[in-house]
Design an enzyme around this catalytic site. Structure first.
Site, PDB file in Angstrom:
ATOM      1  N   ASP A   1     -12.588  -8.918 -10.108  1.00  0.00           N
ATOM      2  CA  ASP A   1     -12.432  -9.508  -8.764  1.00  0.00           C
ATOM      3  C   ASP A   1     -12.989  -9.563  -8.118  1.00  0.00           C
ATOM      4  O   ASP A   1     -12.710  -9.930  -6.617  1.00  0.00           O
ATOM      5  CB  ASP A   1     -10.790  -8.902  -8.886  1.00  0.00           C
ATOM      6  CG  ASP A   1     -10.062  -9.526  -7.466  1.00  0.00           C
ATOM      7  OD1 ASP A   1      -9.794 -11.151  -7.724  1.00  0.00           O
ATOM      8  OD2 ASP A   1      -8.614  -9.195  -7.023  1.00  0.00           O
TER       9      ASP A   1
ATOM     10  N   GLN B   1      -3.955  -5.693  -8.716  1.00  0.00           N
ATOM     11  CA  GLN B   1      -3.215  -6.382  -7.322  1.00  0.00           C
ATOM     12  C   GLN B   1      -3.394  -5.338  -6.287  1.00  0.00           C
ATOM     13  O   GLN B   1      -2.283  -4.425  -6.645  1.00  0.00           O
ATOM     14  CB  GLN B   1      -1.798  -6.606  -8.287  1.00  0.00           C
ATOM     15  CG  GLN B   1      -0.975  -7.536  -6.960  1.00  0.00           C
ATOM     16  CD  GLN B   1      -1.483  -9.014  -6.829  1.00  0.00           C
ATOM     17  OE1 GLN B   1      -1.879  -9.572  -8.423  1.00  0.00           O
ATOM     18  NE2 GLN B   1      -1.655  -9.278  -5.874  1.00  0.00           N
TER      19      GLN B   1
ATOM     20  N   LYS C   1      -1.282 -15.070 -12.881  1.00  0.00           N
ATOM     21  CA  LYS C   1      -1.938 -14.832 -13.509  1.00  0.00           C
ATOM     22  C   LYS C   1      -2.129 -14.943 -14.752  1.00  0.00           C
ATOM     23  O   LYS C   1      -3.124 -15.008 -15.503  1.00  0.00           O
ATOM     24  CB  LYS C   1      -2.959 -13.688 -12.777  1.00  0.00           C
ATOM     25  CG  LYS C   1      -3.647 -14.034 -11.361  1.00  0.00           C
ATOM     26  CD  LYS C   1      -4.008 -12.350 -10.956  1.00  0.00           C
ATOM     27  CE  LYS C   1      -3.930 -13.311  -9.286  1.00  0.00           C
ATOM     28  NZ  LYS C   1      -4.213 -11.649  -8.205  1.00  0.00           N
TER      29      LYS C   1
END
Length: 283
Positions: A121, A98, A54
């Site tokens: 996200d 994450q 990413k």
């Protein structure tokens, strides 16, 4: 006739080309780059790989990225404190935490610390509610990527029976909501569903998101169905038994190279949108 293989890399590159243009325009107008902050807790090799991918994609697309790595022994309060700082930092446009995180971390508590305007996200309850209700907000990235794939291959969900195998709050549940908004009839299944083969065999669209290698057998797939495999298991194995499924489906995603690339592309796309909405210039 074998299925057409859905090229997730091509679809992702289309998203990224537009995102790169939007990022350049934002930088020109605002005097700064859109910025994605990542938070990684612990030493899981796969998570480190994902964050590195990413970060690299941010660089090639014209975004800034800031990586924050916390020890595997970090507490929920420590992670929450960091995410709070990032939520209050005007130079950060999007926040990615994450997951999975170490067992001692209360993931939901961490996610809910992300201010919704930076939840690129799509992991907060506010984002899920907005997605389900059709209100403005950021979508969970993998489900949004799946919708991009369907659109790219001109699949109109209206009137189709979509069977979603998986019920996670960031994949299974939200993809069902997005399909329902597009007038599909949605059935949710999971690893404990009784008579799963019979239900899958009724599906016009199969979304495999259960996280168990080759749980969905190719023989279950209805002739001409569309198969989207969002599973990724060790050895580059998806949740669908690929070869026999490809013999029956009309469209199918490979693993890797299907859903995964679009997930990252949507993350960056939503980061630029968050930056445009913040409209904050550097001090």
């Amino acid at each position: 006739m074998p299925a057409t293989i859905i090229d997730g890399v091509h679809v992702a590159n289309t998203i990224l080309t537009d995102t790169r243009q939007q990022a350049a325009e934002f930088k020109k107008n605002m005097g700064r780059k859109a910025c994605l902050a990542t938070v990684l807790v612990g030493d899981d090799p796969a998570s480190h790989t994902y964050v590195r991918m990413k970060t690299n994609r941010c660089r090639t697309t014209g975004l800034d990225s800031r990586s924050h790595h916390m020890a595997a022994t970090a507490t929920t309060n420590e992670v929450v404190a960091l995410v709070n700082e990032l939520s209050d930092d005007d130079s950060v446009d999007g926040i990615l935490v994450q997951h999975p995180m170490p067992a001692q971390i209360h993931e939901r508590a961490v996610f809910e610390t992300i201010t919704p305007r930076k939840d690129v996200d799509g992991v907060t309850m506010a984002s899920f509610a907005a997605m389900a209700l059709g209100e403005p907000g950021f979508h969970s990235c993998t489900p949004a990527g799946i919708m991009h794939l369907l659109d790219a291959y001109e699949v109109a969900p209206t009137g189709l029976h979509a069977v979603v195998i998986g019920r996670s709050p960031i994949l299974g549940k939200p993809i069902g909501m997005l399909l329902l908004r597009r007038n599909a009839t949605v059935t949710y299944c999971h690893s404990r569903t009784s008579d799963l083969p019979r239900i899958v065999a009724q599906a016009d669209i199969v979304i495999a998101a259960v996280g168990r290698p080759e749980l969905i057998k190719g023989a279950w797939i209805k002739s001409g169905a569309i198969v989207i495999d969002a599973g990724y298991n060790p050895g580059n194995i998806g949740d669908v038994e690929y070869v026999p499924a490809a013999d029956r489906a009309s469209l199918i995603t490979p693993v890797p190279g299907g859903v995964g690339p679009t997930t990252i592309a949507v993350l960056l796309q939503q980061t630029v949108i968050a930056a445009q909405q913040s409209d904050i210039r550097p001090h």
